[in-house]
Write an enzyme that holds these catalytic residues in place. Structure first.
Site, mmCIF file in Angstrom:
data_model
loop_
_atom_site.group_PDB
_atom_site.id
_atom_site.type_symbol
_atom_site.label_atom_id
_atom_site.label_comp_id
_atom_site.label_asym_id
_atom_site.label_seq_id
_atom_site.Cartn_x
_atom_site.Cartn_y
_atom_site.Cartn_z
ATOM 1 N N PHE A 84 3.638 134.757 -29.778
ATOM 2 C CA PHE A 84 4.963 135.034 -30.330
ATOM 3 C C PHE A 84 5.586 136.210 -29.601
ATOM 4 C CE2 PHE A 84 7.830 137.107 -33.425
ATOM 5 C CZ PHE A 84 8.700 136.056 -33.639
ATOM 6 N N VAL A 85 6.864 136.069 -29.291
ATOM 7 C CA VAL A 85 7.665 137.154 -28.732
ATOM 8 C C VAL A 85 8.917 137.256 -29.599
ATOM 9 C CG1 VAL A 85 8.969 137.948 -26.722
ATOM 10 C CG2 VAL A 85 6.771 136.780 -26.401
ATOM 11 N N GLY A 93 10.335 137.301 -19.717
ATOM 12 C CA GLY A 93 9.111 136.967 -18.996
ATOM 13 C C GLY A 93 7.842 137.353 -19.736
ATOM 14 N N GLY A 95 6.556 136.113 -22.580
ATOM 15 C CA GLY A 95 5.793 134.949 -23.032
ATOM 16 C C GLY A 95 4.915 134.425 -21.910
ATOM 17 N N ASN A 122 9.330 122.076 -31.878
ATOM 18 C CA ASN A 122 9.627 123.272 -31.090
ATOM 19 C C ASN A 122 9.839 122.900 -29.615
ATOM 20 O OD1 ASN A 122 9.890 125.841 -30.076
ATOM 21 N ND2 ASN A 122 8.080 126.658 -31.115
ATOM 22 N N TYR A 129 6.003 125.338 -22.000
ATOM 23 C CA TYR A 129 4.589 125.088 -21.717
ATOM 24 C C TYR A 129 4.414 124.063 -20.601
ATOM 25 C CZ TYR A 129 3.750 127.546 -26.136
ATOM 26 O OH TYR A 129 3.708 128.481 -27.138
#
Length: 156
Positions: A84-85, A93, A95, A122, A129
């Site tokens: 989580f960010v 950057g 994450g 999501n 990803y």
């Protein structure tokens, strides 16, 4: 900057976990206490690890992970429980930096895999990803037993 969490970071870790739950549309789902996290991360037998992403000396992101095992590879793996960010730090950057850091840990430890789950709604995360080389494991479905069902199963 990415760094290993310390016991002094427990309040920040808890805050970020609550923020993650809000993002995942489960604002009341977090039951973990500061004591629970301290035991899991820094107790006599830690069951998880955590790294933090910082901006201006403040934690703005986390990656909480643990070791699993693959019977097929005969090697341990790294399982990312939470990434989580904070929204204010997204796009910076961090994450990707967290994922790169964890991949480095997995490689350094000789692990065979680095895995995590993502909510199917999501789409921003799924796209992110995929862009870093992760693949969806469409043929797998997560199963879970918890609460009363877990107690009933344990009782036979």
């Amino acid at each position: 900057m990415i760094r290993a969490a310390t016991p002094a970071d427990i309040p920040a870790i808890h805050r970020l976990i609550v923020e993650l739950a809000i993002y995942e549309k489960e604002p009341d789902a977090v039951k973990a206490t500061h004591d629970d996290l301290a035991r899991a991360l820094f107790g006599e037998r830690p069951t998880a690890e955590c790294v933090l992403a910082e901006q201006d000396g403040q934690p703005v992101g986390l990656a909480l992970f643990f070791t699993n095992f693959s019977t097929w590879t005969g090697k341990p793996g790294l399982y990312l429980e939470d990434l989580f960010v904070l929204p204010t730090a997204r796009g910076s950057g961090l994450g990707k930096a967290l994922l790169v850091h964890l991949a480095g840990i997995a490689v350094a430890r000789g692990y065979g895999r680095f895995e995590w789950s993502v909510l199917d709604w999501n789409t921003p995360a799924i796209g992110f990803y995929k862009a870093i080389g992760a693949k969806l494991m469409d043929e797998w479905t997560v199963m879970r037993v918890e609460g009363e069902a877990l107690s009933a199963l344990a009782a036979g």
